[in-house]
Design a protein around this motif. Structure first.
Motif, PDB file in Angstrom:
ATOM      1  N   GLU A  10       0.860  -1.179   0.000  1.00 58.72           N
ATOM      2  CA  GLU A  10       0.000   0.000   0.000  1.00 58.72           C
ATOM      3  C   GLU A  10       0.893   1.223   0.000  1.00 58.72           C
ATOM      4  OE1 GLU A  10      -2.351  -0.968   3.357  1.00 58.72           O
ATOM      5  OE2 GLU A  10      -0.935  -0.192   4.840  1.00 58.72           O
ATOM      6  N   SER A  11       0.438   2.258  -0.670  1.00 58.40           N
ATOM      7  CA  SER A  11       1.326   3.369  -1.012  1.00 58.40           C
ATOM      8  C   SER A  11       1.862   4.154   0.171  1.00 58.40           C
ATOM      9  CB  SER A  11       0.609   4.322  -1.972  1.00 58.40           C
ATOM     10  OG  SER A  11      -0.605   4.800  -1.396  1.00 58.40           O
TER      11      SER A  11
ATOM     12  N   PRO B 120      -0.799  -2.613  -5.886  1.00 54.17           N
ATOM     13  CA  PRO B 120      -1.053  -1.559  -4.900  1.00 54.17           C
ATOM     14  C   PRO B 120      -2.462  -1.615  -4.301  1.00 54.17           C
ATOM     15  CG  PRO B 120      -1.237  -0.680  -7.123  1.00 54.17           C
ATOM     16  CD  PRO B 120      -0.854  -2.124  -7.269  1.00 54.17           C
ATOM     17  N   TRP B 121      -2.620  -2.431  -3.305  1.00 57.31           N
ATOM     18  CA  TRP B 121      -3.886  -2.537  -2.555  1.00 57.31           C
ATOM     19  C   TRP B 121      -3.599  -2.688  -1.073  1.00 57.31           C
ATOM     20  CZ3 TRP B 121      -8.934  -1.701  -2.853  1.00 57.31           C
ATOM     21  CH2 TRP B 121      -9.779  -2.294  -1.901  1.00 57.31           C
TER      22      TRP B 121
ATOM     23  N   ILE C 207      -3.703   5.837  -8.202  1.00 62.55           N
ATOM     24  CA  ILE C 207      -2.794   6.483  -9.150  1.00 62.55           C
ATOM     25  C   ILE C 207      -1.721   5.498  -9.605  1.00 62.55           C
ATOM     26  CG2 ILE C 207      -0.960   8.225  -9.346  1.00 62.55           C
ATOM     27  CD1 ILE C 207      -3.792   9.369  -9.594  1.00 62.55           C
ATOM     28  N   GLU C 208      -1.177   4.736  -8.679  1.00 68.96           N
ATOM     29  CA  GLU C 208      -0.126   3.782  -9.043  1.00 68.96           C
ATOM     30  C   GLU C 208      -0.701   2.624  -9.853  1.00 68.96           C
ATOM     31  OE1 GLU C 208       2.396   2.851  -5.693  1.00 68.96           O
ATOM     32  OE2 GLU C 208       2.721   4.983  -5.248  1.00 68.96           O
ATOM     33  N   ALA C 209      -1.936   2.211  -9.556  1.00 67.76           N
ATOM     34  CA  ALA C 209      -2.598   1.191 -10.376  1.00 67.76           C
ATOM     35  C   ALA C 209      -2.806   1.717 -11.792  1.00 67.76           C
ATOM     36  CB  ALA C 209      -3.936   0.805  -9.747  1.00 67.76           C
ATOM     37  N   CYS C 210      -3.191   2.983 -11.917  1.00 69.07           N
ATOM     38  CA  CYS C 210      -3.370   3.591 -13.235  1.00 69.07           C
ATOM     39  C   CYS C 210      -2.036   3.666 -13.989  1.00 69.07           C
ATOM     40  CB  CYS C 210      -3.971   4.984 -13.090  1.00 69.07           C
ATOM     41  SG  CYS C 210      -5.733   5.006 -12.676  1.00 69.07           S
TER      42      CYS C 210
ATOM     43  N   GLN D 251      -9.903  -5.076  -8.874  1.00 67.90           N
ATOM     44  CA  GLN D 251      -9.226  -6.290  -9.354  1.00 67.90           C
ATOM     45  C   GLN D 251      -8.049  -6.636  -8.448  1.00 67.90           C
ATOM     46  OE1 GLN D 251      -8.231  -5.223 -13.400  1.00 67.90           O
ATOM     47  NE2 GLN D 251     -10.277  -5.716 -14.178  1.00 67.90           N
ATOM     48  N   TYR D 252      -7.282  -5.629  -8.042  1.00 68.02           N
ATOM     49  CA  TYR D 252      -6.173  -5.871  -7.124  1.00 68.02           C
ATOM     50  C   TYR D 252      -6.685  -6.335  -5.758  1.00 68.02           C
ATOM     51  CZ  TYR D 252      -2.718  -3.795 -10.296  1.00 68.02           C
ATOM     52  OH  TYR D 252      -1.887  -3.533 -11.354  1.00 68.02           O
ATOM     53  N   ALA D 253      -7.830  -5.820  -5.350  1.00 68.84           N
ATOM     54  CA  ALA D 253      -8.425  -6.250  -4.086  1.00 68.84           C
ATOM     55  C   ALA D 253      -8.759  -7.741  -4.146  1.00 68.84           C
ATOM     56  CB  ALA D 253      -9.689  -5.445  -3.793  1.00 68.84           C
TER      57      ALA D 253
END
Length: 259
Positions: free
Chosen positions: A44-45, A76-77, A102-105, A164-166
């Protein structure tokens, strides 16, 4: 005043990547290897230990020829929690939800590792230096167009990516207990995550052994409780300090976004 170690490391990493402009067509070319080791970071960020790992440890993959044997994925979750109606809450407040998305994007917009990792590294360097509100400066530092990221965040794609990351993070077996949660070829490293290079080298079965793997000791113990710091999924007692920090970070974010 001497530059901080993360700032120096960021400068060196940027210099490495700036040797080739930021485009998938000019990504660093590495030897192909069918025996590549899978390396996945669940994080996590705004967890300071995730930032520390990315800035001071994960960047070492770009030294020597380690990337020639590794498939690196960033997820990043972390310890975020799903709520109703496709909403979620993050451990370190809404600022973390923003940066996770933002990092997932960034990963989606620039799918090549050579393109999205420098951006995430830059953002996490600012987190590490307690300057995360300056994260947008990374576009200028790296010569990146912010539009693909802002579009992704505003049009709902970022939310879809985070969900999706979750699902991926929540389906981990064994379940993750904290972040950073580092997995090598399906095996979590638990609190020995900082020693990930040794696990990667041990798992590699190819013939072209990187220099970074030469002379390493492979006395590895899975699941041992070592002293490496982590952000626990469920914060154990005493909780007062952790909750106070989270509350302060949430307040800072609300103040900054209301100006």
């Amino acid at each position: 005043m001497a530059a901080s170690r993360p700032a120096v490391a960021l400068s060196l990493l940027c210099s490495l990547f700036l040797l080739c402009p930021f485009s998938s067509a000019s990504a660093i070319t590495l030897p192909s290897d069918s025996h590549k080791v899978s390396l996945t970071l669940y994080y996590e960020s705004l967890c300071p230990y995730s930032a520390n790992f990315i800035v001071n440890y994960l960047g070492k993959l770009f030294e020597d020829d380690l990337l020639s044997i590794v498939d690196l994925r960033l997820v990043p979750w972390g310890n975020a929690k799903l709520k109703g109606n496709d909403t979620f809450a993050c451990q370190h407040g809404p600022g973390e939800c923003l940066l996770n998305t933002i990092e997932a994007c960034a990963i989606d917009a620039w799918p090549q590792l050579n393109d999205h990792f420098p951006f995430i590294y830059c953002v996490e360097t600012l987190v590490y230096e307690l300057k995360y509100l300056e994260w947008e400066s990374c576009y200028g530092k790296l010569g990146l167009d912010s539009k693909p990221i802002s579009d992704c965040y505003s049009n709902g794609l970022g939310l879809k990516l985070e969900l999706q990351y979750a699902a991926e993070t929540n389906a981990l077996e064994p379940p993750h207990k904290y972040v950073p949660w580092v997995v090598v070829d399906g095996q979590p490293l638990y609190e020995d995550y900082e020693n990930y290079i040794s696990y990667v080298c041990k798992a590699y079965k190819g013939a072209a052994v990187p220099k970074a793997c030469s002379g390493l000791s492979f006395n590895l113990i899975y699941g041992e409780k070592l002293i490496h710091p982590v952000c626990y999924e469920e914060i154990p007692a005493p909780t007062l300090l952790s909750r106070a920090i989270s509350s302060v970070m949430s307040w800072i974010w609300k103040m900054a976004t209301s100006m």
